[in-house]
Design a protein around this motif. Structure first.
Motif, PDB file in Angstrom:
ATOM      1  N   VAL A   5       0.808  -1.193  -0.021  1.00 30.20           N
ATOM      2  CA  VAL A   5       0.058   0.091   0.079  1.00 30.20           C
ATOM      3  C   VAL A   5       0.842   1.396  -0.128  1.00 30.20           C
ATOM      4  O   VAL A   5       2.074   1.209   0.585  1.00 30.20           O
ATOM      5  N   GLY A  20      -4.757   0.343   5.292  1.00 29.70           N
ATOM      6  CA  GLY A  20      -4.575  -0.332   3.988  1.00 29.70           C
ATOM      7  C   GLY A  20      -4.024  -1.896   3.996  1.00 29.70           C
ATOM      8  O   GLY A  20      -4.565  -2.693   3.727  1.00 29.70           O
ATOM      9  N   LEU A  24      -5.358  -6.030   3.748  1.00 31.32           N
ATOM     10  CA  LEU A  24      -4.622  -6.971   2.931  1.00 31.32           C
ATOM     11  C   LEU A  24      -4.182  -8.165   3.681  1.00 31.32           C
ATOM     12  O   LEU A  24      -3.545  -9.074   3.298  1.00 31.32           O
ATOM     13  N   GLY A 190      -1.714  -0.026  -4.415  1.00 31.02           N
ATOM     14  CA  GLY A 190      -2.129  -1.011  -3.745  1.00 31.02           C
ATOM     15  C   GLY A 190      -1.858  -2.289  -4.410  1.00 31.02           C
ATOM     16  O   GLY A 190      -2.140  -2.142  -5.714  1.00 31.02           O
ATOM     17  N   ALA A 195      -7.373  -2.503  -0.500  1.00 24.59           N
ATOM     18  CA  ALA A 195      -6.368  -1.747   0.447  1.00 24.59           C
ATOM     19  C   ALA A 195      -6.846  -0.263   0.219  1.00 24.59           C
ATOM     20  O   ALA A 195      -6.479   0.428   1.196  1.00 24.59           O
TER      21      ALA A 195
END
Length: 611
Positions: A5, A20, A24, A190, A195
């Protein structure tokens, strides 16, 4: 690998990066870190373990600035540790890099850089990238990155910062996914859309060789030769709630319960409104003439997707009467497969970024084959490079262990098999219509299975006390047994094996001992008596047998087993789409009973983007 990110703007950079990275987490990781330009310069904080460990480090010394990059790592080079975590920097601490993928020639590059005076502190291939960019830098970061990547072989998605140009974030992609988020006065990078979805719905999806230069004011796109390129902005209309648990305890359980919806949506627009025909001609570029020329089909995939391919083999052979071979993608190109222009290669990948599957696909295309992709990610590498695509509209799958993506792949194979059969005339229209009626009934039938989850929870909790168990089945039941066994191993860590029931007497009966659990699938009416005979063999050696069969047969099966669970009655070819659901629930509840992290099983990642 595994998650990237990046942010540039006037927001709270540290928090945006951390949030972010949390989006993930489903990709699996063993460490995390961020780099931010602060008043003190380029500062990096990273930590082995969960993102919570990183947050704890940052509590006392936050990184405050307007541009930064972050990463969750899944180890490929060097053990999980603070020092091996990303972001990585050069000796001057002026350049910082996050990277997904593998630099195959990193040792050669490392030796060259050491000879020039560079000193390395980690075991990773990624640290080489930061040093290489620093070596190439002569006042222009974009040009330095362009020169650096020309020295690199392998797969990479990169986010790059330098304190020499603190108002700029550079991203580049080759064979590893990367998206650019477009905001107002802020922009993002991302490795996957979730994200950045909280902050923007407008993205550029980078292709291999694409480079993006992000500033506060905008995004410029280039190729690796420095030529400006234009791309369409893609608007993402996913509801953010699809990336949340929506009241379920775990993403995996949520996704199991989303399967009826995923089935319906994957059939949407492909089954006629009257429910009597399937037509994929509007989305497949292969015409009827090509379909009639197909002499054989290769199905190539990894893991769970490979198990979907085993069912797909049976579907295509039984409906379209075309011979099908199934291959594990990591083996396919190394066995020198016989590929001709009349070979249709079907690659299956949830993420569309599975490295082994991509390599197999490219090998098939080099040998003149047409490739059809079945994937859940429309903008993925597999989807973009294949000649034809059947998208499985399952929506984002967050849990590492695949459930709705797998079952949607089965639906895609049913649709493809029906389409091929119609073109080739291998089945009467009445028979095809009968199968389609069964197909469209599946979502409601899955819902009826989910209503009995409490029964399966009790079975799972009982099995969780054992250290080993076995799955058996014949025909497509054996294919489903393999997926059930994998799912149990993935998230409960209980040793399990799946065997073709007819093979037991050829050696594997030696593994059956008193009270060992055996899960038997008995859904194929033509193999009913044979499978019951195999069940009798394991029962005679002390096994405790739990059977999955069709409604109407449970009384008969109950005579030979200890416990039985009945799925709704459907056509034999369609039973895998139902039989897998109780196995998914058993795996989930067994993992839960053992206290494991269901959504993030140890040592595993969601998207395997390296070979």
């Amino acid at each position: 690998m595994c998650g990237i990110v990046g942010y540039i703007g006037n927001g709270e950079t540290q928090q945006i990066l951390l949030e972010g990275l949390k989006k993930l987490e489903y990709r699996g990781y063993d460490s995390a870190g961020i780099a931010v330009f602060t008043e003190q310069g380029l500062e990096v904080t990273k930590s082995k373990g969960r993102i919570a460990n990183l947050e704890e480090k940052l509590e006392g010394t936050p990184l405050l600035g307007s541009v930064g990059i972050g990463h969750t790592r899944w180890a490929t080079h060097g053990k999980p540790s603070d020092v091996n975590s990303h972001p990585h920097t050069d000796n001057s601490h002026q350049f910082s890099v996050v990277h997904n993928g593998i630099i195959e020639n990193y040792l050669d590059l490392k030796e060259e850089l050491i000879a020039k005076g560079h000193v390395f502190v980690s075991e990773t291939d990624t640290e080489v990238v930061s040093h290489l960019i620093a070596e190439e830098y002569d006042g222009n970061l974009v040009e330095a990155v362009q020169r650096a990547v020309k020295h690199m072989r392998g797969a990479y998605a990169l986010g790059v910062l330098t304190s020499h140009e603190p108002d700029k974030l550079v991203a580049v992609r080759y064979a590893s996914p990367l998206v650019i988020g477009i905001g107002e006065g802020e922009n993002f990078i991302g490795s996957d859309i979730p994200a950045i979805l909280e902050y923007t719905r407008n993205v550029y999806i980078l292709d291999d060789g694409d480079m993006a230069v992000l500033t506060h004011d905008g995004v410029e796109l280039f190729n690796l030769e420095g030529k400006s390129i234009a791309k369409d902005i893609v608007h993402i209309d996913w509801d953010l709630v699809t990336a949340e648990k929506a009241g379920f305890d775990h993403f995996m359980l949520k996704e199991i319960y989303e399967q009826p919806k995923a089935y319906r949506e994957t059939m949407l627009g492909r089954v006629s409104e009257d429910g009597k025909s399937v037509d994929l001609s509007k989305e497949l570029e292969m015409n009827d003439e090509y379909i009639r020329s197909i002499s054989k089909v290769h199905i190539v995939a990894c893991g769970t997707a490979y198990h979907a391919g085993l069912v797909g083999k049976s579907v295509i052979e039984s409906l379209a009467r075309i011979p099908v071979e199934t291959d594990v993608a990591s083996e396919y190109r190394y066995r020198s497969p016989i590929i001709t222009p009349d070979t249709l290669v079907i690659v299956v990948s949830q993420s569309g970024e599975t490295a082994d599957t991509l390599a197999a696909m490219r090998e098939a295309q080099r040998n003149g084959a047409r490739v059809l992709a079945i994937t859940n990610v429309v903008g993925s590498s597999v989807a973009r490079e294949a000649n034809d695509v059947i998208a499985t509209w399952a929506g984002p799958e967050i849990a590492v262990a695949s459930t709705k993506a797998y079952s949607s792949q089965l639906i895609a194979f049913y649709l493809l098999g029906l389409h091929l059969a119609r073109v080739l005339g291998t089945k009467e229209e009445a028979e095809l219509t009968h199968i389609i009626e069964g197909l469209t009934a599946l979502p409601e039938q899955v819902e009826s299975i989910l209503e009995q989850a409490s029964v399966l929870k009790q079975v799972a909790e009982s099995m969780s006390h054992h250290t080993s168990l076995f799955f058996i089945g014949r025909g497509v039941d054996y294919a489903v047994a393999q997926e059930g066994s994998l799912k149990l191993k993935e998230i409960s860590y209980i040793h399990s094996e799946a065997y073709a029931a007819g093979e037991l007497k050829h050696g594997t009966l030696a593994l059956i001992e008193d009270d060992i659990p055996v899960i038997a699938l008995v859904t194929q009416e033509g193999l009913f008596e044979k499978t019951l005979s195999n069940i009798t063999e394991v029962k005679a050696r002390g096994a405790h047998v739990f059977a999955v069969t069709n409604q109407g047969f449970e009384a008969e099966v109950a005579k030979s087993v200890d416990e039985v669970f009945a799925i709704p009655k459907t056509l034999p070819v369609l039973t895998p789409a139902l039989a897998v659901v109780p196995l998914q629930l058993i795996s989930y509840y067994a993992s839960l009973a053992l206290g494991h992290d269901v959504d993030k099983p140890r040592n595993l990642a969601k998207s395997v983007t390296v070979e």
